[in-house]
Scaffold this active site. Sequence first.
Site, PDB file in Angstrom:
ATOM      1  N   LYS A 199      77.479  29.134  17.603  1.00 39.59           N
ATOM      2  CA  LYS A 199      76.526  29.288  16.600  1.00 39.59           C
ATOM      3  C   LYS A 199      75.167  28.864  17.586  1.00 39.59           C
ATOM      4  O   LYS A 199      74.141  29.700  17.004  1.00 39.59           O
ATOM      5  CB  LYS A 199      76.758  28.131  15.761  1.00 39.59           C
ATOM      6  CG  LYS A 199      75.760  28.364  14.561  1.00 39.59           C
ATOM      7  CD  LYS A 199      75.886  27.103  13.458  1.00 39.59           C
ATOM      8  CE  LYS A 199      74.727  27.380  12.425  1.00 39.59           C
ATOM      9  NZ  LYS A 199      74.824  26.340  11.318  1.00 39.59           N
ATOM     10  N   GLY A 214      68.238  19.099   2.331  1.00 37.88           N
ATOM     11  CA  GLY A 214      67.556  20.295   2.369  1.00 37.88           C
ATOM     12  C   GLY A 214      68.557  21.332   1.675  1.00 37.88           C
ATOM     13  O   GLY A 214      69.446  21.209   1.137  1.00 37.88           O
ATOM     14  N   ASN A 265      72.023  22.113  13.102  1.00 31.64           N
ATOM     15  CA  ASN A 265      71.901  22.976  14.536  1.00 31.64           C
ATOM     16  C   ASN A 265      71.938  22.181  15.636  1.00 31.64           C
ATOM     17  O   ASN A 265      71.817  21.125  15.744  1.00 31.64           O
ATOM     18  CB  ASN A 265      70.590  23.844  14.331  1.00 31.64           C
ATOM     19  CG  ASN A 265      70.612  24.946  13.240  1.00 31.64           C
ATOM     20  OD1 ASN A 265      71.660  25.540  12.842  1.00 31.64           O
ATOM     21  ND2 ASN A 265      69.556  25.198  12.497  1.00 31.64           N
ATOM     22  N   LYS A 294      67.213  17.370  10.284  1.00 33.09           N
ATOM     23  CA  LYS A 294      66.615  18.268  11.342  1.00 33.09           C
ATOM     24  C   LYS A 294      67.130  17.391  12.662  1.00 33.09           C
ATOM     25  O   LYS A 294      67.263  16.405  12.572  1.00 33.09           O
ATOM     26  CB  LYS A 294      65.216  18.332  11.497  1.00 33.09           C
ATOM     27  CG  LYS A 294      64.854  19.210  10.353  1.00 33.09           C
ATOM     28  CD  LYS A 294      64.820  20.559  10.461  1.00 33.09           C
ATOM     29  CE  LYS A 294      64.444  21.374   9.527  1.00 33.09           C
ATOM     30  NZ  LYS A 294      64.724  23.030   9.737  1.00 33.09           N
ATOM     31  N   GLY A 350      69.405  13.769   4.276  1.00 32.11           N
ATOM     32  CA  GLY A 350      68.554  15.061   4.576  1.00 32.11           C
ATOM     33  C   GLY A 350      68.997  16.395   3.769  1.00 32.11           C
ATOM     34  O   GLY A 350      69.526  17.335   4.065  1.00 32.11           O
ATOM     35  N   GLU A 397      63.240  23.047  15.027  1.00 27.63           N
ATOM     36  CA  GLU A 397      64.658  22.678  15.915  1.00 27.63           C
ATOM     37  C   GLU A 397      64.518  23.373  17.173  1.00 27.63           C
ATOM     38  O   GLU A 397      65.589  23.527  17.934  1.00 27.63           O
ATOM     39  CB  GLU A 397      65.583  22.795  15.116  1.00 27.63           C
ATOM     40  CG  GLU A 397      65.895  21.872  13.848  1.00 27.63           C
ATOM     41  CD  GLU A 397      67.016  21.896  13.224  1.00 27.63           C
ATOM     42  OE1 GLU A 397      67.655  20.840  13.194  1.00 27.63           O
ATOM     43  OE2 GLU A 397      67.470  23.059  12.769  1.00 27.63           O
ATOM     44  N   ASN A 425      71.942  31.271  16.928  1.00 27.28           N
ATOM     45  CA  ASN A 425      70.762  30.950  16.793  1.00 27.28           C
ATOM     46  C   ASN A 425      69.573  31.194  17.687  1.00 27.28           C
ATOM     47  O   ASN A 425      68.751  31.439  17.455  1.00 27.28           O
ATOM     48  CB  ASN A 425      70.842  29.384  16.517  1.00 27.28           C
ATOM     49  CG  ASN A 425      71.477  29.310  15.167  1.00 27.28           C
ATOM     50  OD1 ASN A 425      71.354  30.048  14.121  1.00 27.28           O
ATOM     51  ND2 ASN A 425      71.909  27.895  14.968  1.00 27.28           N
ATOM     52  N   GLY A 440      72.511  20.896   2.717  1.00 29.54           N
ATOM     53  CA  GLY A 440      73.164  19.856   2.247  1.00 29.54           C
ATOM     54  C   GLY A 440      73.167  19.746   0.570  1.00 29.54           C
ATOM     55  O   GLY A 440      73.980  19.492  -0.009  1.00 29.54           O
TER      56      GLY A 440
END
Length: 325
Positions: A206, A32, A125, A99, A30, A288, A210, A35
């Site tokens: 976190k 993105g 997340n 995700k 993943g 998400e 968020n 990463g």
Amino acid sequence: MPAHHTPMAEPTSPATPTTATPLLRIAVLGAGAVGCYFGALLARAGHAVTLIGRPAHVQQVQAHGLRLQTAKLDEQVPLAATTEASAVAGADVVLFCVKSTDTEDAARQMRPHLAPHTLVLTLQNGVDNDERVRAALGTGDDAPPVAAAVVYVATDMAGPGHVRHHGRGELVIAPSPVSNAVAQQFSAAGIATEFSDNVRGALWAKLVINSAYNAISALSQQPYGRLVQTPGVTDLIEDVVAECLAVAEADGIRMPGDVRAAVRGIVATMPGQLSSTAQDVARGKPSEIDHLNGYVVQRGAVLGVATPLNRALWVLVKLVEAKRV
């Protein structure tokens, strides 16, 4: 042990490979913005990094390397890239960065290719991805260890093969048989990394941040620093946070530090950051939000805690997403 977070220094020159412990083989599933950023730093330190991502991104990295752009650095980082989940084979560490909506599917795709010693580190997340990965991989003697990680970084993808860093860059990882060794290697690569026995609490902290910002940023398409200048927004954020904290308390979650202060501090540390939810909405991609405000609503319903503001933000983002389908 409690986690302590400090801003990470900008990488300004190629990191010197460490010889204290063997270099690692790392797969980023993943690949993105998150990463790619951490993968680039690890590759600069000499680790063998393979990015696993979408075709356009992979083709660019294969042809030119990954462009890493920070406030003080702009360079092409050579590393391997592929679209195949089978590339996790032989890895010492998998940075699991898909995700949250894709967690189970991605875990099942990589399962046949994982070695029992491979550490799967979830950099996502939400607060339950490690549990979902663990369930998908199974619990047999040959099941690889899975550890949750809390990510503190502001990044985005400027285009295929081009990651931009806007601020911070720390990881806090849960204990595992190899977490200490991995933390040492990551720190040597310029990634401030610690391990903590209360990663669940840090993930919840976190999640609160968020939930406070992501939906509002998505609905307004404004970065954090700008959206708080609108009258009433800071009061709304405080009320959303109060709901989240009530759910966390009812759930027995012990969060490190002063969460309310951390929420307020985000504006100073990431004023120009557009939330990941805002980026997804702008691109017409599923966000998400079910695993952010939606998760708070879900847990609140189970625990008997009212969450009307989180519910409103969750529903409004879902409406915007539905409009773009």
